[in-house]
Design a protein around this motif. Structure first.
Motif, PDB file in Angstrom:
ATOM      1  N   ALA A 211      -3.422  16.645   0.608  1.00 47.40           N
ATOM      2  CA  ALA A 211      -2.981  17.766  -0.249  1.00 47.40           C
ATOM      3  C   ALA A 211      -1.726  17.433  -1.044  1.00 47.40           C
ATOM      4  O   ALA A 211      -0.969  18.315  -1.415  1.00 47.40           O
TER       5      ALA A 211
ATOM      6  N   TYR B  66      -8.478   3.860  -5.920  1.00 49.19           N
ATOM      7  CA  TYR B  66      -9.389   4.993  -5.656  1.00 49.19           C
ATOM      8  C   TYR B  66      -9.337   5.474  -4.201  1.00 49.19           C
ATOM      9  O   TYR B  66      -9.245   6.681  -3.960  1.00 49.19           O
ATOM     10  N   PRO B  67      -9.390   4.557  -3.226  1.00 52.13           N
ATOM     11  CA  PRO B  67      -9.291   5.073  -1.849  1.00 52.13           C
ATOM     12  C   PRO B  67      -7.964   5.780  -1.592  1.00 52.13           C
ATOM     13  O   PRO B  67      -7.933   6.788  -0.885  1.00 52.13           O
ATOM     14  N   LEU B  68      -6.878   5.278  -2.200  1.00 48.82           N
ATOM     15  CA  LEU B  68      -5.594   5.941  -1.999  1.00 48.82           C
ATOM     16  C   LEU B  68      -5.582   7.330  -2.640  1.00 48.82           C
ATOM     17  O   LEU B  68      -5.007   8.267  -2.088  1.00 48.82           O
ATOM     18  N   LEU B  69      -6.254   7.459  -3.787  1.00 49.87           N
ATOM     19  CA  LEU B  69      -6.345   8.782  -4.418  1.00 49.87           C
ATOM     20  C   LEU B  69      -7.064   9.747  -3.487  1.00 49.87           C
ATOM     21  O   LEU B  69      -6.674  10.904  -3.343  1.00 49.87           O
ATOM     22  N   GLY B  70      -8.121   9.247  -2.851  1.00 46.62           N
ATOM     23  CA  GLY B  70      -8.857  10.077  -1.894  1.00 46.62           C
ATOM     24  C   GLY B  70      -7.947  10.521  -0.758  1.00 46.62           C
ATOM     25  O   GLY B  70      -7.972  11.671  -0.329  1.00 46.62           O
ATOM     26  N   ARG B  71      -7.131   9.582  -0.290  1.00 43.67           N
ATOM     27  CA  ARG B  71      -6.236   9.904   0.816  1.00 43.67           C
ATOM     28  C   ARG B  71      -5.174  10.926   0.407  1.00 43.67           C
ATOM     29  O   ARG B  71      -4.902  11.883   1.117  1.00 43.67           O
TER      30      ARG B  71
ATOM     31  N   LYS C 106      -5.385  13.068  -1.855  1.00 45.40           N
ATOM     32  CA  LYS C 106      -6.024  14.362  -2.065  1.00 45.40           C
ATOM     33  C   LYS C 106      -6.252  15.059  -0.732  1.00 45.40           C
ATOM     34  O   LYS C 106      -5.989  16.251  -0.581  1.00 45.40           O
ATOM     35  N   LYS C 107      -6.727  14.268   0.234  1.00 44.78           N
ATOM     36  CA  LYS C 107      -6.957  14.819   1.581  1.00 44.78           C
ATOM     37  C   LYS C 107      -5.659  15.339   2.178  1.00 44.78           C
ATOM     38  O   LYS C 107      -5.653  16.331   2.888  1.00 44.78           O
TER      39      LYS C 107
ATOM     40  N   LYS D 188       0.824  -1.209   0.000  1.00 47.38           N
ATOM     41  CA  LYS D 188       0.000   0.000   0.000  1.00 47.38           C
ATOM     42  C   LYS D 188       0.862   1.265   0.000  1.00 47.38           C
ATOM     43  O   LYS D 188       0.595   2.210  -0.730  1.00 47.38           O
TER      44      LYS D 188
ATOM     45  N   TYR E 135      -6.413  13.783 -11.853  1.00 45.85           N
ATOM     46  CA  TYR E 135      -5.571  14.012 -10.686  1.00 45.85           C
ATOM     47  C   TYR E 135      -4.220  14.523 -11.151  1.00 45.85           C
ATOM     48  O   TYR E 135      -3.728  14.125 -12.203  1.00 45.85           O
TER      49      TYR E 135
ATOM     50  N   GLY F 261      -8.690   8.586 -12.860  1.00 43.31           N
ATOM     51  CA  GLY F 261      -8.576   7.407 -12.001  1.00 43.31           C
ATOM     52  C   GLY F 261      -8.311   6.108 -12.735  1.00 43.31           C
ATOM     53  O   GLY F 261      -7.359   5.376 -12.421  1.00 43.31           O
TER      54      GLY F 261
ATOM     55  N   SER G  75      -8.728  -1.232  -9.066  1.00 44.30           N
ATOM     56  CA  SER G  75      -9.364   0.069  -8.811  1.00 44.30           C
ATOM     57  C   SER G  75      -9.802   0.175  -7.350  1.00 44.30           C
ATOM     58  O   SER G  75      -9.830   1.257  -6.780  1.00 44.30           O
ATOM     59  N   GLY G  76     -10.105  -0.988  -6.750  1.00 45.89           N
ATOM     60  CA  GLY G  76     -10.538  -0.987  -5.348  1.00 45.89           C
ATOM     61  C   GLY G  76      -9.461  -0.534  -4.377  1.00 45.89           C
ATOM     62  O   GLY G  76      -9.772  -0.106  -3.265  1.00 45.89           O
ATOM     63  N   THR G  77      -8.174  -0.643  -4.769  1.00 47.14           N
ATOM     64  CA  THR G  77      -7.128  -0.114  -3.882  1.00 47.14           C
ATOM     65  C   THR G  77      -6.706   1.287  -4.294  1.00 47.14           C
ATOM     66  O   THR G  77      -6.342   2.091  -3.463  1.00 47.14           O
TER      67      THR G  77
END
Lengths: 115, 305
Positions: free
Chosen positions: A62, A52-57, A59-60, A13, A80, A31, A48-50
């Motif tokens: 910054a 997308y959540p990492l992209l969210g993280r 982004k959060k 990860k 992105y 994505g 994609s299941g791993t």
């Protein structure tokens, strides 16, 4: 605890995060494109299941930004791109990754993995 | 997968499985997934088979939700207080613009009262108020609102505290000789002075907060190459401080020189909150509009940030 699969997925990860930052260093991607580029590298074993959540993280944190761009087909896509902090982070992480991996490689040379 | 889910079914299951995650985070995670999934489905042909294939690649919705939980697990990500004391949240980590932003301008979080970004107690989430007034949508925050501001908008935002500070300095200079050596430093609920201190200290402090603080702060931010978001948030906060200092200075002068007093000063101080609220709203809107108008011209508007 003793499950090698779950331990492998833990360090994978962290590596996938670095891989995403490295991909975005050469330009913005949406994505599914990121998933495609990483999926061709069998060692990373991403879906994609791993991703997308990492992209969210990311982004959060910054490290990446996202923007909507018109698509030639269908609705706008979310692209992105590396943020300033992401560039800095990528440089630092890349350096420590190289140090770490050469150190581990050196240690693993002496280990017989066949038994 | 036992039964085939369509996209909305999948999103609903992920949303359900994220129960307990703060509402803003939860909605944002689902919106993020929806955006990525939609693009993937269209790319695969946009038909039912494409939808099924894209969803199959994601794995079970519960597994996806577990991944999301894992990624938002770290403290820096969630606008939660560092701890509680007597039921009040406290936060003594040094404030960052992004933390100030997620608490004071966070449309995706429905809470109006947020833990303060520094200190004990709560602060107001102007973003949640703007959502309730129908001025912005909860997902408007998603694209890092202040980062698309134009130079002109940023300059205007930075001008506000400087102009207020200059007004405070002009006021202090104009009335300096008419002020007594000891000036009021504290007022009771009726607006009457009940504590005094030396003139240079009180006036110096108020002008310092109103003018010198924004000047130093902007100089520091510029030297450090602060992001647009940081400058926007800093300008807004400094505008509040400058306005408060100017209002208090004006009242102090009015009280000491002309004997004016009244409880309405409290209203003026509360009313000062309207300035940062308005600035947050205008800046967020300007930035969003810029982003939306930039969206179609992908190739020409791509910039290296």
């Amino acid at each position: 605890m003793g499950d090698p699969d779950s331990r492998t997925s833990q360090f994978r990860k962290g590596a996938v995060e670095l891989a995403i930052l490295a991909l975005l260093a050469s330009g913005e991607l949406y994505g599914a494109e990121i998933v495609d580029r990483l999926a061709v590298l069998p060692g990373l074993a991403v879906t994609s299941g791993t991703v997308y959540p990492l992209l969210g993280r990311l982004k959060k944190a910054a490290l990446v930004d996202s923007v909507w761009r018109e698509s030639p087909v269908g609705p706008p896509r979310k692209y992105y791109r590396l943020a300033v902090a992401g560039k800095r982070d990528l440089a630092e992480m890349a350096a420590s990754w190289r140090d770490l991996s050469s150190a581990i490689d050196l240690l693993l040379q002496g280990v017989d993995t066949r038994d | 997968m036992t039964e085939a889910l369509d996209m909305n079914g999948y999103l609903a299951r992920v949303h359900d499985a994220l129960e307990g995650v703060p509402a803003g985070e939860r909605d944002e995670a689902v919106a993020e997934l929806e955006a990525n999934l939609l693009a993937d489905i269209v790319r695969r042909g946009g038909n039912d088979a494409a939808e099924m294939a894209a969803i199959a690649d994601l794995g079970e919705p519960e597994e996806y939700a577990a991944q999301v939980r894992e990624t938002i697990g770290d403290a820096a990500v969630l606008p939660q207080p560092q701890g509680h004391i007597f039921g009040m949240p406290y936060e003594f980590r040094s404030p960052t613009a992004s933390r100030v932003m997620e608490r004071m301008w966070n449309p995706s979080d429905p809470r109006i009262m947020m833990p303060r970004s520094w200190g004990v107690g709560w602060t107001i989430n102007f973003g949640a108020i703007a959502v309730r007034l129908g001025l912005v949508r909860p997902d408007d925050v998603e694209e890092r609102p202040f980062e698309n501001l134009s130079d002109a908008a940023l300059r205007a935002a930075m001008t506000v505290p400087i102009v207020l500070g200059l007004a405070a300095a002009a006021l202090a200079a104009a009335f300096w000789t008419r002020l007594p050596g000891q000036v009021p430093v504290h007022f009771n609920g009726a607006g009457a002075a009940d504590d005094w201190a030396s003139k240079p200290f009180v006036i110096g402090l108020l002008v310092g907060v109103a003018l010198v603080l924004p000047l130093l702060s902007f100089a520091w931010r510029t030297l450090r190459g602060a992001s647009r978001g940081t400058i926007a948030v800093t300008s807004t906060m400094l505008s509040l401080f400058s306005l408060l200092a100017t209002v208090i200075l004006g009242y102090t002068i009015a009280n000491a020189v002309f004997g004016v007093e009244g409880w309405w000063i409290l209203l003026l101080i509360l009313g000062s909150l309207l300035l940062p609220a308005t600035m947050f709203y205008l800046l967020a809107r300007a930035s969003l509009q810029k982003e939306w108008s930039a969206a179609p011209g992908a190739a020409t508007t791509r910039r290296d940030l």
